[in-house]
Design an enzyme around this catalytic site. Structure first.
Site, mmCIF file in Angstrom:
data_model
loop_
_atom_site.group_PDB
_atom_site.id
_atom_site.type_symbol
_atom_site.label_atom_id
_atom_site.label_comp_id
_atom_site.label_asym_id
_atom_site.label_seq_id
_atom_site.Cartn_x
_atom_site.Cartn_y
_atom_site.Cartn_z
ATOM 1 C CG ASP A 19 -2.220 2.505 1.370
ATOM 2 O OD1 ASP A 19 -2.951 2.440 0.363
ATOM 3 O OD2 ASP A 19 -2.348 1.725 2.335
ATOM 4 C CB SER A 20 -6.364 4.132 2.173
ATOM 5 O OG SER A 20 -6.033 2.774 1.988
ATOM 6 C CD GLU A 27 -6.385 -3.035 7.949
ATOM 7 O OE1 GLU A 27 -7.061 -2.546 8.849
ATOM 8 O OE2 GLU A 27 -5.648 -2.386 7.176
ATOM 9 C CB CYS A 38 -6.190 -4.420 -2.985
ATOM 10 S SG CYS A 38 -6.349 -3.803 -1.295
ATOM 11 C CB THR A 39 -1.445 -1.846 -1.088
ATOM 12 O OG1 THR A 39 -2.537 -1.200 -0.425
ATOM 13 C CG2 THR A 39 -0.996 -1.005 -2.261
ATOM 14 C CG HIS A 40 -4.702 -4.410 2.883
ATOM 15 N ND1 HIS A 40 -4.629 -3.082 2.558
ATOM 16 C CD2 HIS A 40 -4.945 -4.453 4.229
ATOM 17 C CE1 HIS A 40 -4.826 -2.356 3.641
ATOM 18 N NE2 HIS A 40 -5.025 -3.159 4.668
ATOM 19 C CB CYS A 48 -3.699 3.753 -2.163
ATOM 20 S SG CYS A 48 -5.444 3.413 -1.869
ATOM 21 C CG ASN A 49 -3.977 -1.210 -6.287
ATOM 22 O OD1 ASN A 49 -3.620 -1.492 -7.423
ATOM 23 N ND2 ASN A 49 -3.312 -1.622 -5.231
ATOM 24 C CB THR A 50 -8.829 2.666 -3.650
ATOM 25 O OG1 THR A 50 -8.875 1.277 -3.316
ATOM 26 C CG2 THR A 50 -10.219 3.226 -3.693
ATOM 27 C CE1 TYR A 91 -8.483 7.215 2.611
ATOM 28 C CE2 TYR A 91 -7.366 7.557 0.516
ATOM 29 C CZ TYR A 91 -7.547 7.892 1.845
ATOM 30 O OH TYR A 91 -6.814 8.915 2.391
ATOM 31 N N GLY A 92 -11.675 2.021 -0.105
ATOM 32 C CA GLY A 92 -12.285 1.159 -1.122
ATOM 33 C C GLY A 92 -13.798 1.168 -1.163
HETATM 34 N N1 DGL Z 1 -4.877 0.448 0.019
HETATM 35 C C1 DGL Z 1 -6.132 0.195 -0.598
HETATM 36 C C2 DGL Z 1 -5.934 -0.246 -2.052
HETATM 37 O O1 DGL Z 1 -4.870 -0.560 -2.471
HETATM 38 C C3 DGL Z 1 -6.911 -0.858 0.136
HETATM 39 C C4 DGL Z 1 -7.514 -0.434 1.426
HETATM 40 C C5 DGL Z 1 -8.657 0.548 1.284
HETATM 41 O O2 DGL Z 1 -9.784 0.177 0.908
HETATM 42 O O3 DGL Z 1 -8.383 1.715 1.588
HETATM 43 O O4 DGL Z 1 -6.884 -0.261 -2.811
#
Ligand code: DGL
Length: 266
Positions: A11-12, A153, A185-187, A74-76, A43-44
């Site tokens: 993940d990012s 966060e 998004c994983t958050h 990570c979805n992105t 990463y988003g």
């Molecule tokens: N983990 C990223 C996602 O699932 C979110 C955080 C990011 O922007 O890197 O898209």
């Protein structure tokens, strides 16, 4: 023949720990090696080329640490990099977009699905395409929610500011009367309670972590990669050990993180 090598999860940053948590629950005999690119998160808001480059580096790292397969948690990165990077490595790889899309298409009865995610994920149309590939009668309402990651966060989920921001982002989806909402998004699972409250319980939330762990089980079975290790362990690598890392990580994983290493200092 069993394969005791670890599952590589990438993940990012820390968000992918929500996926690691579900994988640990679903596949307790699997060891895990987690790579969180905490030095370069988020990463988003980055370009496709940059996200592809970072994803390649993460996969190479996990491969060099004997991962038997890769979960792009990570979805992105799943949306922008996985379709390209998965053809460059000879290792099974899965992401979180298809499992989430599958779960949403199955759940909706009104045919109105909302997707919330980072700006890069929404702009990629990855969820819309994946959902409509399954059922082209579904209407997808997409909404980027770039302020959700910093809110999580900061641990600000329960503050009034979060309520206002959730209202601002989700009002159009409420007005559209979506009956299913993908937390893309994983958050975002850490804001699930507050999101559900705003949507007033008339919506099913889809968290792709659960469906992803089911798909991972099927993949390991198909490739004959399942482990039977009753002493499975998890190792966590990060590219930068920020202050509050353990505290925040424990929130995502639902338990304390041990064995955290900084890449380069292993
Ligand atoms: N983990 C990223 C996602 O699932 C979110 C955080 C990011 O922007 O890197 O898209």
């Amino acid at each position: 023949m069993k394969n005791l090598n670890p599952i590589g999860i990438f993940d990012s940053g820390l968000g992918g720990l929500t996926v690691a948590k579900q994988i640990q629950k679903r596949l307790p005999k699997e060891s895990i090696i987690y790579y969180g690119d905490t030095a370069r998160v988020p990463y988003g808001s980055k370009s496709k080329d940059t996200i592809i480059k970072f994803t390649r580096e993460a996969v190479s790292f996990l491969k060099s640490h004997n991962a038997k397969c890769i979960v792009v948690a990570c979805n992105t990165a799943s949306a922008l990099a996985l379709p390209i990077v998965k053809n460059e490595f000879d290792i099974p790889m899965i992401g979180v977009i298809n499992p989430g899309a599958k779960a949403a298409a199955k759940k909706t009865s009104s045919g109105k699905v909302g997707v919330i995610a980072t700006t890069a994920t929404i702009n990629s149309d990855a969820y819309t395409n994946a959902i409509r590939d399954i059922n082209n009668k579904i209407t997808v309402y997409s909404q980027p929610c770039p302020l959700f990651v910093p809110l999580v966060e900061e641990g600000w989920g329960d503050k009034p500011a979060s309520e206002l921001i959730i209202k601002e982002y989700l009002s159009p989806l409420k007005t559209a009367k979506v009956d299913t909402l993908v937390l893309g998004c994983t958050h975002y699972p850490l804001l699930a309670k507050q999101i559900e409250k705003f949507m007033t319980g008339n919506v099913s939330l889809v968290d792709s972590a659960t469906t992803c762990s089911n798909d991972l089980n099927a993949l390991l079975e198909e490739k004959k990669l399942l482990s039977d290790n009753t002493n499975a362990n998890s190792t966590f690598f990060v590219t930068d050990m920020a202050a509050r890392f353990s505290e925040l990580g424990a929130k995502f994983l639902g338990k304390p993180l041990n064995a955290i290493k900084v890449v380069g200092n292993e």
